[in-house]
Design an enzyme around this catalytic site. Structure first.
Site, PDB file in Angstrom:
ATOM      1  N   CYS A   1      15.418  13.525 -27.831  1.00 35.72           N
ATOM      2  CA  CYS A   1      14.271  14.387 -27.486  1.00 35.72           C
ATOM      3  C   CYS A   1      14.667  15.845 -27.273  1.00 35.72           C
ATOM      4  CB  CYS A   1      13.616  13.937 -26.193  1.00 35.72           C
ATOM      5  SG  CYS A   1      13.632  12.198 -25.873  1.00 35.72           S
TER       6      CYS A   1
ATOM      7  N   HIS B   1       7.716   6.212 -26.926  1.00 32.17           N
ATOM      8  CA  HIS B   1       7.809   6.676 -28.312  1.00 32.17           C
ATOM      9  C   HIS B   1       8.613   5.664 -29.123  1.00 32.17           C
ATOM     10  CE1 HIS B   1       7.357  11.016 -26.722  1.00 32.17           C
ATOM     11  NE2 HIS B   1       6.293  10.754 -27.446  1.00 32.17           N
TER      12      HIS B   1
HETATM   13  C1  LIG Z   1      12.123   9.932 -27.964  1.00 32.36           C
HETATM   14  N1  LIG Z   1      11.496  10.480 -26.785  1.00 32.36           N
HETATM   15  C2  LIG Z   1      11.531   9.632 -25.675  1.00 32.36           C
HETATM   16  C3  LIG Z   1      10.926  11.755 -26.826  1.00 32.36           C
HETATM   17  N2  LIG Z   1      10.936  12.350 -27.907  1.00 32.36           N
HETATM   18  N3  LIG Z   1      10.295  12.367 -25.819  1.00 32.36           N
HETATM   19  C4  LIG Z   1      10.317  12.076 -24.444  1.00 32.36           C
HETATM   20  C5  LIG Z   1       9.229  12.800 -23.684  1.00 32.36           C
HETATM   21  C6  LIG Z   1       9.193  12.457 -22.223  1.00 32.36           C
HETATM   22  C7  LIG Z   1       8.088  13.146 -21.486  1.00 32.36           C
HETATM   23  N4  LIG Z   1       8.235  12.940 -20.083  1.00 32.36           N
HETATM   24  C8  LIG Z   1       6.720  12.686 -21.931  1.00 32.36           C
HETATM   25  O1  LIG Z   1       6.192  11.760 -21.339  1.00 32.36           O
HETATM   26  O2  LIG Z   1       6.166  13.246 -22.865  1.00 32.36           O
END
Ligand SMILES: CN(C)C(=N)NCCC[C@H](N)C(=O)O
Length: 254
Positions: free
Chosen positions: A247, A162
């Site tokens: 997150c 992200h």
């Molecule tokens: C800013 N970040 C990194 C986030 N808002 N989300 C992380 C999501 C991680 C999850 N395992 C996935 O792969 O969706």
């Protein structure tokens, strides 16, 4: 100002969370639950009321509640996550925000957009265009936010999950990033590379206080030298799942 934040208790299936850029290592669920409690306690200790989105036990990544909505003033733009496994997470967030009285908009198919791709500062909204968020999702977000005076800027993203896996912004608007995963730092007029990957993620608690991972002590020192007060929390179990401090919550305005 009334300071409130959404959080969502980790699923018992947390360890099955999606991975894109890193290898799977075992997640300690009991430790993850303690770290989540401590994260919530840290927000509360800093004057934030926390509101729990009902848990989604069948969604391993649901603790990463940031990805389900983009808040802008009184508008909640419900996302359409790029990973199909995560699409069912949005309904619980919608219900809570409706009950709180926010106006609701949504990203619709074929658009996809994850909240983790959205970095806001002072009327500008940078959105990572990469694995999870597509052009249609960005165009829809721009249309929803235009009446509120926000200008949306698409930022190509190839090296991180992200946009906020790569960069976040300090209270003065300086964008902080871990160079190895930042495609083009020239996007931001004020960019500061940090010496540790977990140091590039900050949650703004007030005009002079940031919440960050305790896994980045040198970056913490850098922020303190700049006059910031730092609250550090252990989020090792979430970092194993490509998560970070941002997150785990969604700050609400008003
Ligand atoms: C800013 N970040 C990194 C986030 N808002 N989300 C992380 C999501 C991680 C999850 N395992 C996935 O792969 O969706």
């Amino acid at each position: 100002m009334n300071r409130r934040a959404l959080v969502r208790r980790p699923s018992p299936r947390l360890a099955e969370g999606l991975l894109t850029h890193i290898d799977r290592v075992p997640v300690d669920l009991a430790l993850a639950e303690r770290q989540w409690e401590a994260y919530v306690a840290a927000l509360q200790a800093e004057g934030w009321e926390t509101i729990e989105v009902p848990p989604a036990p069948d969604c391993p990544d649901s603790v990463f509640v940031e990805d389900t909505v983009v808040m802008y003033d009184d508008l909640a733009v419900l996302t359409r996550p790029g990973a199909d496994e995560r699409k069912p997470e949005v309904a619980g967030t919608e219900q809570v925000l409706r009950d709180l009285g926010y106006r609701i908009a949504r990203i619709e198919a074929p658009g996809t957009l994850d909240g983790g791709d959205v970095l806001k500062h002072d009327g500008t909204v940078w959105v990572g265009l990469g694995g999870r968020t597509n052009r249609a999702g960005i165009d829809q977000l721009a249309a929803h936010l235009a009446p509120l005076g926000a200008s949306v800027v698409a930022v190509p993203l190839t090296k991180a999950l992200h946009l906020k896996s790569a960069v976040t912004a300090l209270p003065d608007g300086t964008v902080v990033g871990w160079d190895e995963v930042v495609d083009d730092p020239a996007v931001w007029s004020s960019y500061l590379p940090v010496p540790e990957e977990p140091g590039s993620h900050v949650v703004l608690l007030d005009d002079s206080t940031v919440l960050m991972s305790s896994a980045a002590p040198r970056t913490r020192a850098l922020y303190e030298e700049r006059g910031l007060r730092v609250v550090a929390v252990d989020v090792t179990e979430y970092e194993k799942l490509e998560g970070c401090v941002t997150c785990l919550s969604v700050r609400l305005r008003g």
